[in-house]
Write a protein that holds these residues in place. Sequence first.
Motif, PDB file in Angstrom:
ATOM      1  N   VAL A 187     -13.479 -19.045  10.465  1.00 47.68           N
ATOM      2  CA  VAL A 187     -12.702 -20.210  10.082  1.00 47.68           C
ATOM      3  C   VAL A 187     -11.418 -19.725   9.436  1.00 47.68           C
ATOM      4  CG1 VAL A 187     -12.628 -22.246   8.600  1.00 47.68           C
ATOM      5  CG2 VAL A 187     -14.759 -21.588   9.724  1.00 47.68           C
ATOM      6  N   LYS A 188     -10.293 -20.273   9.887  1.00 49.50           N
ATOM      7  CA  LYS A 188      -9.000 -19.881   9.333  1.00 49.50           C
ATOM      8  C   LYS A 188      -8.326 -21.122   8.767  1.00 49.50           C
ATOM      9  CE  LYS A 188      -4.581 -17.887  10.542  1.00 49.50           C
ATOM     10  NZ  LYS A 188      -3.716 -17.454  11.606  1.00 49.50           N
ATOM     11  N   MET A 189      -7.875 -21.026   7.512  1.00 52.18           N
ATOM     12  CA  MET A 189      -7.173 -22.139   6.882  1.00 52.18           C
ATOM     13  C   MET A 189      -5.854 -21.633   6.310  1.00 52.18           C
ATOM     14  SD  MET A 189     -10.173 -24.236   4.926  1.00 52.18           S
ATOM     15  CE  MET A 189      -9.032 -25.514   4.439  1.00 52.18           C
ATOM     16  N   ASP A 190      -4.862 -22.495   6.328  1.00 57.73           N
ATOM     17  CA  ASP A 190      -3.565 -22.156   5.757  1.00 57.73           C
ATOM     18  C   ASP A 190      -3.648 -22.145   4.237  1.00 57.73           C
ATOM     19  OD1 ASP A 190      -2.337 -21.965   8.247  1.00 57.73           O
ATOM     20  OD2 ASP A 190      -1.868 -24.099   8.277  1.00 57.73           O
ATOM     21  N   MET A 191      -2.725 -21.406   3.632  1.00 54.89           N
ATOM     22  CA  MET A 191      -2.641 -21.394   2.178  1.00 54.89           C
ATOM     23  C   MET A 191      -2.199 -22.776   1.705  1.00 54.89           C
ATOM     24  SD  MET A 191      -0.795 -17.725   1.492  1.00 54.89           S
ATOM     25  CE  MET A 191      -1.169 -17.588  -0.234  1.00 54.89           C
ATOM     26  N   THR A 192      -2.704 -23.185   0.552  1.00 52.43           N
ATOM     27  CA  THR A 192      -2.263 -24.447  -0.024  1.00 52.43           C
ATOM     28  C   THR A 192      -1.034 -24.180  -0.880  1.00 52.43           C
ATOM     29  OG1 THR A 192      -3.722 -24.166  -1.934  1.00 52.43           O
ATOM     30  CG2 THR A 192      -4.594 -25.395  -0.058  1.00 52.43           C
ATOM     31  N   SER A 193      -0.171 -25.178  -0.989  1.00 53.44           N
ATOM     32  CA  SER A 193       1.049 -24.977  -1.781  1.00 53.44           C
ATOM     33  C   SER A 193       1.286 -26.186  -2.674  1.00 53.44           C
ATOM     34  CB  SER A 193       2.259 -24.758  -0.867  1.00 53.44           C
ATOM     35  OG  SER A 193       2.571 -25.938  -0.170  1.00 53.44           O
ATOM     36  N   ARG A 194       2.056 -25.928  -3.723  1.00 52.99           N
ATOM     37  CA  ARG A 194       2.514 -27.004  -4.601  1.00 52.99           C
ATOM     38  C   ARG A 194       3.829 -26.599  -5.225  1.00 52.99           C
ATOM     39  NH1 ARG A 194      -0.805 -26.840 -10.267  1.00 52.99           N
ATOM     40  NH2 ARG A 194      -0.729 -24.586 -10.570  1.00 52.99           N
ATOM     41  N   TYR A 195       4.654 -27.600  -5.522  1.00 54.99           N
ATOM     42  CA  TYR A 195       5.946 -27.355  -6.140  1.00 54.99           C
ATOM     43  C   TYR A 195       5.768 -27.260  -7.649  1.00 54.99           C
ATOM     44  CZ  TYR A 195      10.802 -27.879  -7.502  1.00 54.99           C
ATOM     45  OH  TYR A 195      12.039 -27.674  -8.044  1.00 54.99           O
ATOM     46  N   LEU A 196       6.332 -26.196  -8.255  1.00 48.67           N
ATOM     47  CA  LEU A 196       6.219 -25.993  -9.693  1.00 48.67           C
ATOM     48  C   LEU A 196       7.546 -26.150 -10.422  1.00 48.67           C
ATOM     49  CD1 LEU A 196       3.885 -22.863  -9.778  1.00 48.67           C
ATOM     50  CD2 LEU A 196       3.242 -25.260 -10.039  1.00 48.67           C
ATOM     51  N   GLY A 197       8.650 -25.880  -9.761  1.00 50.52           N
ATOM     52  CA  GLY A 197       9.942 -25.935 -10.431  1.00 50.52           C
ATOM     53  C   GLY A 197      10.282 -24.597 -11.068  1.00 50.52           C
ATOM     54  N   LEU A 198      10.566 -24.606 -12.381  1.00 52.68           N
ATOM     55  CA  LEU A 198      10.937 -23.395 -13.112  1.00 52.68           C
ATOM     56  C   LEU A 198       9.681 -22.717 -13.648  1.00 52.68           C
ATOM     57  CD1 LEU A 198      13.528 -21.886 -14.080  1.00 52.68           C
ATOM     58  CD2 LEU A 198      13.282 -23.124 -16.224  1.00 52.68           C
ATOM     59  N   VAL A 199       9.474 -21.437 -13.307  1.00 54.28           N
ATOM     60  CA  VAL A 199       8.279 -20.718 -13.756  1.00 54.28           C
ATOM     61  C   VAL A 199       8.643 -19.341 -14.294  1.00 54.28           C
ATOM     62  CG1 VAL A 199       6.728 -21.861 -12.124  1.00 54.28           C
ATOM     63  CG2 VAL A 199       7.759 -19.698 -11.519  1.00 54.28           C
ATOM     64  N   VAL A 200       7.774 -18.824 -15.149  1.00 58.13           N
ATOM     65  CA  VAL A 200       7.854 -17.443 -15.615  1.00 58.13           C
ATOM     66  C   VAL A 200       6.624 -16.735 -15.061  1.00 58.13           C
ATOM     67  CG1 VAL A 200       7.876 -15.879 -17.583  1.00 58.13           C
ATOM     68  CG2 VAL A 200       9.066 -18.075 -17.722  1.00 58.13           C
ATOM     69  N   VAL A 201       6.844 -15.703 -14.257  1.00 56.69           N
ATOM     70  CA  VAL A 201       5.738 -14.913 -13.714  1.00 56.69           C
ATOM     71  C   VAL A 201       5.577 -13.692 -14.618  1.00 56.69           C
ATOM     72  CG1 VAL A 201       4.819 -13.732 -11.694  1.00 56.69           C
ATOM     73  CG2 VAL A 201       6.352 -15.691 -11.393  1.00 56.69           C
ATOM     74  N   PRO A 202       4.421 -13.550 -15.281  1.00 57.43           N
ATOM     75  CA  PRO A 202       4.227 -12.409 -16.190  1.00 57.43           C
ATOM     76  C   PRO A 202       4.294 -11.078 -15.441  1.00 57.43           C
ATOM     77  CG  PRO A 202       2.539 -14.078 -16.534  1.00 57.43           C
ATOM     78  CD  PRO A 202       3.274 -14.444 -15.286  1.00 57.43           C
ATOM     79  N   GLY A 203       5.086 -10.159 -15.943  1.00 57.22           N
ATOM     80  CA  GLY A 203       5.274  -8.864 -15.303  1.00 57.22           C
ATOM     81  C   GLY A 203       3.989  -8.079 -15.109  1.00 57.22           C
ATOM     82  N   GLN A 204       3.043  -8.206 -16.035  1.00 49.38           N
ATOM     83  CA  GLN A 204       1.791  -7.453 -15.935  1.00 49.38           C
ATOM     84  C   GLN A 204       0.932  -7.908 -14.773  1.00 49.38           C
ATOM     85  OE1 GLN A 204       0.655  -8.528 -19.854  1.00 49.38           O
ATOM     86  NE2 GLN A 204      -0.917  -9.957 -19.185  1.00 49.38           N
ATOM     87  N   HIS A 205       1.206  -9.085 -14.205  1.00 52.77           N
ATOM     88  CA  HIS A 205       0.402  -9.609 -13.098  1.00 52.77           C
ATOM     89  C   HIS A 205       1.107  -9.510 -11.747  1.00 52.77           C
ATOM     90  CE1 HIS A 205      -2.671 -11.005 -15.782  1.00 52.77           C
ATOM     91  NE2 HIS A 205      -1.768 -11.614 -16.521  1.00 52.77           N
ATOM     92  N   ILE A 206       2.304  -8.936 -11.723  1.00 53.58           N
ATOM     93  CA  ILE A 206       3.061  -8.824 -10.468  1.00 53.58           C
ATOM     94  C   ILE A 206       2.559  -7.632  -9.666  1.00 53.58           C
ATOM     95  CG2 ILE A 206       5.329  -8.405  -9.459  1.00 53.58           C
ATOM     96  CD1 ILE A 206       6.523  -9.967 -11.833  1.00 53.58           C
ATOM     97  N   VAL A 207       2.238  -7.883  -8.409  1.00 56.52           N
ATOM     98  CA  VAL A 207       1.777  -6.840  -7.500  1.00 56.52           C
ATOM     99  C   VAL A 207       2.888  -6.422  -6.553  1.00 56.52           C
ATOM    100  CG1 VAL A 207       0.149  -6.334  -5.622  1.00 56.52           C
ATOM    101  CG2 VAL A 207      -0.592  -7.674  -7.583  1.00 56.52           C
ATOM    102  N   LYS A 208       3.648  -7.421  -6.051  1.00 60.37           N
ATOM    103  CA  LYS A 208       4.692  -7.116  -5.075  1.00 60.37           C
ATOM    104  C   LYS A 208       5.805  -8.147  -5.201  1.00 60.37           C
ATOM    105  CE  LYS A 208       3.692  -7.882  -0.713  1.00 60.37           C
ATOM    106  NZ  LYS A 208       3.257  -7.775   0.699  1.00 60.37           N
TER     107      LYS A 208
END
Length: 124
Positions: free
Chosen positions: A91-112
């Motif tokens: 079974v193959k399903m597409d990724m789900t998405s949602r709009y967040l606006g302005l976000v801060v992505v923590p550097g310690q959790h960034i993979v790529k």
Amino acid sequence: MEQNIAAGKALGREEGAEFLRSLLDKGLRISTTDSRMFRGTFKCTDPDSNIVLAQTYEYRQPSLHKLAEEAATTVTTNQSDIPSELINTKVKMDMTSRYLGLVVVPGQHIVKIELEQFASQMRV
């Protein structure tokens, strides 16, 4: 097309700062340790490698529960009615998405981090 940003880590302080300035207001895709991907416009970073994105969408893998529901709808309840080619079907399903606006992505959790560019935007 996409360009991996890993090259930015090997630069000196001044070259690194110039590299980051060149990314301002460009589209980035950031993958995190929890398998999410954030797609938005790069606004700034800090010494802890946190990244601020504007106009951001978050993409997630579907949950196991949703995958099980999708699999159940493709398979009938009576095993004798199932064609042999469907028994091993994935079974193959597409990724789900949602709009967040302005976000801060923590550097310690960034993979790529990837720069989004279309062929028309690339220098020859």
